[in-house]
Design a protein around this motif. Structure first.
Motif, PDB file in Angstrom:
ATOM      1  N   GLU A   1       0.840  -1.201   0.000  1.00 26.26           N
ATOM      2  CA  GLU A   1       0.000   0.000   0.000  1.00 26.26           C
ATOM      3  C   GLU A   1       0.871   1.246   0.000  1.00 26.26           C
ATOM      4  N   ALA A   2       1.879   1.242  -0.883  1.00 26.82           N
ATOM      5  CA  ALA A   2       2.852   2.329  -0.908  1.00 26.82           C
ATOM      6  C   ALA A   2       2.173   3.677  -1.136  1.00 26.82           C
ATOM      7  N   ALA A   3       1.032   3.645  -1.821  1.00 26.49           N
ATOM      8  CA  ALA A   3       0.366   4.912  -2.133  1.00 26.49           C
ATOM      9  C   ALA A   3      -0.413   5.488  -0.950  1.00 26.49           C
ATOM     10  N   SER A   4      -0.603   4.675   0.101  1.00 28.41           N
ATOM     11  CA  SER A   4      -1.415   5.180   1.211  1.00 28.41           C
ATOM     12  C   SER A   4      -0.633   6.232   1.991  1.00 28.41           C
ATOM     13  N   GLU A   5      -1.378   7.085   2.687  1.00 30.85           N
ATOM     14  CA  GLU A   5      -0.696   8.167   3.403  1.00 30.85           C
ATOM     15  C   GLU A   5      -0.672   7.885   4.896  1.00 30.85           C
TER      16      GLU A   5
END
Lengths: 520, 613
Positions: free
Chosen positions: A147-151
């Motif tokens: 989930e690299a795109a999660s913040e």
């Protein structure tokens, strides 16, 4: 299925719950959780149990299953709370000494490793000959962030579970405390684990045999993780538990266990099986949710799931698929109403409510006290001036609680598994992704199987409807068109052919095959 | 009716029996015989490529018979093969009204009983939803023969689909031997195997090369003496000089065209798409007789045809239009598998700058003129649309409506198809005509792989390098060099199918000193070749079909694998998983080698130690 013999009550305190309603039907709890987080939570509890030597031991609903989850705080600080490392490395012009000298104070001042560990990363200097080697390992591991795109904050970020040390729980870390974060791991993964513990002995043995090697701490990849941790094993938090699955037996348990075991038994290289387990776990949780709701409304089995293999243009298959999704989506609220009716129909309470000795306020209080005892309803949650209004408000409150919690979770499972999607339309429908189709082939096909037989299997096992043969049996006539379902089937075949999961013998015969099966 | 027809017209009437029209008699072998007999014209015939294979299962000199399950696509010639066999072995005329016939065969070691089940259509009549007891008994006897020592043998001729249907309708309680037989035969069928024991043979007619069938069918139709009708009956509008039938016949009879048609059938095989005899006969007869203005879109003898031919320009029925089914109504076209296959090739649909420039400017540009005159202009059989030239003129002037543009584009595509079917092999290469199809690299696949393997020659290094380049890029996710020395077997740290797989597991010397690390060889039971990877005594192979080759070539030329085709990418990832399992490679226990690429696409390794220093 929903008889009192098959259900056991919750073992713990319900004090922290506004009301115990959805939990009584689906367990504590099904909530929105990402596909990755479900897999990690599921593997995390399984790994904890493996360490306790109780992996997949049979459980009952009244039992509190507890385990200690890994926290791997040093590893996580190095991967996700270490922004200066590469810059220091670049600026040190190849001087190891300079890099270590600058970086160690930096990480030791910024890292948060909880109360049990010291903020001391000197051990890394002894383990890595060069600073650049450490940088390379950190970069390599960052490359498998999930989930690299999660913040999310660094304390709730994960890497792919390449070994037990990577199976750590999300945390809320402040200067004062380190707490498990139940907003990221919502217990849905733990619920999946509990489902498997109630499968047959045979399936649990299959699963145990297949899962145990993945928890072996001595694999090459886990050793790579352990190089970044000062202790021989990952640090761990307090014992945790409290997850609840109401039913002693349920058709979903063995169906789920069998599929997971079948994929693991393929012995795919490295951790490839996890790619397929992700949609499968979510898919089975979804089936559990709608099948359970179906039982509560007085029906048996999984309700029909009409699938559109996405077409360029809308047709009757799409309509049937939208319709089937909406109907199944509504099952949750219908099940809830059945439970509410059960909760409210008590002869003693009825008698009191009919009594002329009590005024409306007193009657409302009687009703509240009854629900507080039955479903742990909290006083401030439902306000009313008379019993009738109280009933209505309680129903509305329960529905909202369901919609915001389990309802959202179930919708999320349908989407995350790849079963449902609004692709190309404004409404959700069943439109399985290639990834889910692959997972279903892997879970069900060892030897090549004729496509018609495969479709029958999908229908009988999961109530999935794709081709005209099954559709003609269950789809309402006003939503059924033979040509449209034939086209749907043709698209299904084309997808499988394109992915190498089918082999066409001629126009009248296609075999579905599992290209990864050792028996192919 | 046949009495009133001329010889040529009878011949056309027979051909219509194979064409895509309502009264298509070729749907059943026995109906063709009746039609041919009624007309007094021999049916279209040739020796079936599988005849020898079937005969070999029933040698009368030794009497060592086998049970045969004869499967294939509908229209592959199963029934005709059975009739021929009955005739050959027993010298009797087959009883075509029944679906089953039992004959006694004299062999050098005594009499053998042979039951031929050539039509299971009647088996659809069920008793309580299951096959009738008599059918179950027949199947059980066949199963017992397979596992026993009887002198009674069987042939079960069924379509691939019917094979499953027959067993699906068995009741739950049947003899164990029959269930055993079902399991074995489905296993053989699905895995493409041919025999289970000495007493059972599976012959799947879908294994017969479509290319061979195309050649046989073309010869069987185009070489028939009946075509002298063009000389003998030239006053009949159907056979006159301006008739589309005559022009199409002449066009198709060109050796280049015949060869190109065989090549298309070869592409079908290479894409794992078998074309049955019936489909090919339909394609050829429609190419000859198709006419969009005819009442059922296929010419027929009679007055109507005279009007159709006189009132409509013949290019409308051009062979290159009919071949792709342009004359047929969509419902009629979509009913036939062969016309569902052809559009997948997208012949003529892809634009190519050079060719389009030649078509549009060739006659006006001095530099292009000679090529135009030698390749584009020749149209000896008036196949080209005469309206193309005015359309080109308007296009150049920029004087076109939306409708004109759409017509222009459609006619240019049609012209590409005409050229695709008619130009020489040399012009095909020079004009890069394969690029007008979905398979840009089909020419290379045929010339460099299929032709070389057919003649037992090795595949050229340049083609192998291209394949390995594609494979390296797909399997690593890195833009590795296009002139590799090695094939790289890699994995991601998380999964082997990770989009970036940069952990090196094995490096395979492509051409190797002792043995090449990769090889393309003939398929064991398939017309599709196999791609083989070797490592330390272990092997892994996959079928190198045309779609897979095309994907590898496109990636080797710079396409991003997952954006070019997600499905192909998934396919190759599954192949990679199998390859890793077959070669038994995994990450080292002490060091992993990370690979990165240099600007030249070369591999740079960085070791990462798993243990402490």
């Amino acid at each position: 299925m929903i008889s009192s013999e098959n259900i056991e009550g919750y073992f713990g305190s319900k004090a922290h719950h506004d009301a115990w309603i959805s939990e009584a039907i689906w367990g504590h709890r099904l909530e929105r959780q990402s596909l990755e987080a479900i897999l990690l939570e599921f593997l995390g509890v399984a790994e904890g149990m493996y360490r306790q030597k109780s992996l997949l031991q049979h459980t009952s609903p009244g039992q509190n299953i507890q385990y200690q989850a890994n926290q791997s705080l040093q590893l996580r600080n190095l991967l996700f709370n270490n922004p200066m490392m590469e810059e220091i490395h670049r600026n040190s012009d190849g001087s190891d000494e300079e890099a270590w000298t600058k970086w160690l104070p930096e990480i030791e001042s910024s890292a948060n490793v909880g109360k049990h560990l010291h903020r001391n990363f000197e051990y890394l200097r002894k383990r890595f000959e060069r600073f650049s080697s450490l940088v390379n390992v950190v970069k390599l591991l960052r490359g498998i962030s999930m989930e690299a795109a999660s913040e999310r904050d660094w304390d709730s970020r994960f890497i792919f579970p390449i070994g037990p040390a990577a199976l750590y729980e999300p945390l809320r870390i402040t200067a004062d405390e380190v707490k498990s974060d139940r907003a990221v791991f919502t217990r849905t993964g733990e619920l999946a684990y509990l489902m498997l513990t109630r499968a047959s002995e045979q399936n649990r043995t299959r699963l145990r045999v297949a899962l145990e090697p993945t928890f072996n701490p001595d694999t090459a990849r886990n050793r790579l993780l352990l190089r970044l941790i000062s202790l021989p094993e990952p640090d761990r938090g307090d014992t945790k538990g409290g997850t609840y699955l109401p039913y002693r037996s349920h058709p979903a348990y063995d169906r789920f266990a069998n599929d997971i075991a079948s994929v693991l038994e393929l012995k795919l290289p490295e951790h490839d099986a996890y790619y397929h387990l992700q949609p499968l776990i979510a898919f089975h949780l979804y089936l559990y949710a709608i099948e359970t709701a179906n039982y509560w409304v007085g029906k048996n089995g999984i309700p029909t799931i009409v699938c559109e293999i996405v077409a360029d243009r809308p047709d009757l298959v799409r309509k049937a698929s939208v319709n089937s999704y909406s109907q199944n989506d509504a099952l949750g609220v219908r099940a809830l109403h059945v439970l509410i009716k059960q909760l409210l129909s008590d002869p003693d309470i009825e008698e009191k409510l009919q009594s002329a000795d009590l005024d409306n306020e007193a009657k409302t209080e009687v009703l509240f006290q009854h629900l507080a005892a039955k479903c742990s309803l909290k006083r401030a949650k439902v306000r009313a001036s008379n019993p009738e209004e109280f009933r209505t408000e309680f129903t509305l409150f329960s529905e909202k609680l369901y919609q915001d919690g389990t309802g959202e979770g179930v919708k999320g499972l349908a989407k995350a598994s790849g079963l449902a999607s609004p692709r190309g339309t404004t409404r959700h429908r069943y439109a399985p992704t290639d990834r889910l189709l692959q997972a279903l082939v892997l879970a069900n096909v060892k030897q090549p199987i004729e496509e018609g037989a495969f479709l029958r299997l999908l229908f009988e096992k999961y109530s999935l409807v794709i081709g005209p043969v099954e559709a003609s049996q269950v789809v309402n006539s006003y939503l059924y068109d033979d040509t449209d379902f034939k086209r749907n089937l043709e698209r299904f075949t084309q997808h499988l052919l394109g992915m190498g999961f089918a082999h066409r013998m001629s126009d009248s015969c296609t075999y579905v095959e599992n290209p990864t099966s050792p028996e192919l | 009716m046949s009495i009133q027809l001329s010889k040529g017209e009878k011949w056309v009437r027979l051909l219509r029996g194979y064409a895509p029209v309502a009264e298509n008699d070729a749907n059943r072998a026995e109906r063709v015989d009746e039609l041919a007999s009624d007309l007094g014209v021999p049916k279209i015939s040739f020796q079936h490529p599988a005849k020898e294979l079937l005969d070999a299962a029933f040698p009368t000199d030794s009497g060592v018979f086998k049970n045969v399950v004869l499967t294939g696509t509908a229209g592959d010639g199963k029934t005709a093969l059975c009739f021929d066999l009955i005739n050959d072995l027993n010298r009797t005329i087959p009883n075509k009204s029944e679906g089953v016939q039992t004959i006694t065969v004299e062999t050098s070691v005594g009499l053998r009983k042979l039951t031929v089940i050539f039509d299971v259509t009647a088996w659809r009549e069920k008793s309580n939803g299951h096959l009738s007891p008599s059918k179950i008994s027949t199947l059980t006897r066949m199963a017992e023969s397979v596992y026993g020592f009887d002198d009674e043998f069987f042939i079960l001729a069924v379509n691939d689909g019917q094979l499953h249907e027959v067993f699906r309708y068995l009741p739950r309680e049947v003899p164990e031997v029959l269930r055993q037989f079902e399991t074995e035969i489905i296993k053989l069928h699905s895995k493409g195997q041919k025999s289970f024991n000495d007493r059972l043979r599976l012959i799947n007619l879908s294994w017969v090369s479509s290319e061979e069938i195309m050649r046989l069918c073309l010869n069987a139709i185009l070489d028939r003496p009946e075509w002298k009708c063009f000389q003998e009956e030239s006053r009949n509008p159907l056979f006159s000089e301006t008739s589309s039938l005559r022009r199409n016949y002449l066009a198709m009879n060109q050796p280049t065209v015949r060869k190109r048609l065989a090549t298309i059938a070869r592409l079908a095989d290479a894409s794992d798409h078998h074309l049955p005899i019936r489909g090919i006969l339909c394609l050829i007869t429609n190419s000859l007789l198709g006419h969009p203005s005819s009442s059922d879109t296929v010419l027929k003898p009679g007055l109507e045809t005279a009007d159709v031919l006189q009132l409509n320009p013949s290019h409308l029925a051009g062979f290159h239009r009919n071949f792709f089914g342009e004359n047929l109504r969509p419902v009629n076209r979509n009913k036939r598998e062969v016309y569902r296959f052809l559009p997948k090739l997208r012949v003529g649909d892809e634009t190519t700058g050079d060719l389009d420039e030649l078509i549009v400017f060739g006659s006006r540009d001095d530099e292009l003129k000679s090529l135009y005159d030698s390749v584009i202009r020749p149209d000896p059989y008036s196949q080209r649309n005469p309206e193309l030239e005015p359309l080109v003129e308007s296009y150049i002037r920029g004087d076109m409506t939306e409708e004109d543009i759409s017509r222009f584009l459609s006619e240019v595509a049609c012209e590409r198809r005409r050229l695709f079917l008619s130009v020489s092999d040399k012009d095909m290469e020079e004009l890069k005509l394969w690029r007008t199809t979905v398979f840009h690299h089909a020419g290379e696949y045929i010339n460099q792989i299929l032709d070389n393997l057919k003649q037992d020659r090795p595949v050229p290094r340049s083609t192998i390098l291209k394949i390995v380049t594609g494979l390296n890029r797909i399997w690593t996710g890195l833009l590795l060099t296009d002139s590799p020395l090695d094939a790289y077997i890699t994995t991601g740290l998380d999964m082997t199918t990770s989009p970036i797989s940069d952990i090196l597991l094995a490096q395979i010397d492509i051409f190797g000193d002792e043995q090449p690390g990769v090889e393309i060889r003939k398929g064991s039971h398939h017309t599709i070749p196999e791609f083989l990877i070797r490592l330390k005594g272990k092997e892994s192979c996959f079928l190198l079909s045309l779609p897979r080759f095309e994907f590898l070539c496109r990636v080797a030329a710079g396409a991003m694998p997952s954006s070019f085709s997600k499905e192909c990418c998934t396919d190759f990832m599954a192949l990679k998983q199998r390859c890793l399992r077959d070669l038994q490679v995994s990450t080292g226990s002490r060091v992993i080698n990370l690979i990165e690429t240099t600007e030249q696409g070369l591999v740079q390794k960085t070791p990462i130690h798993l243990a402490d220093v």
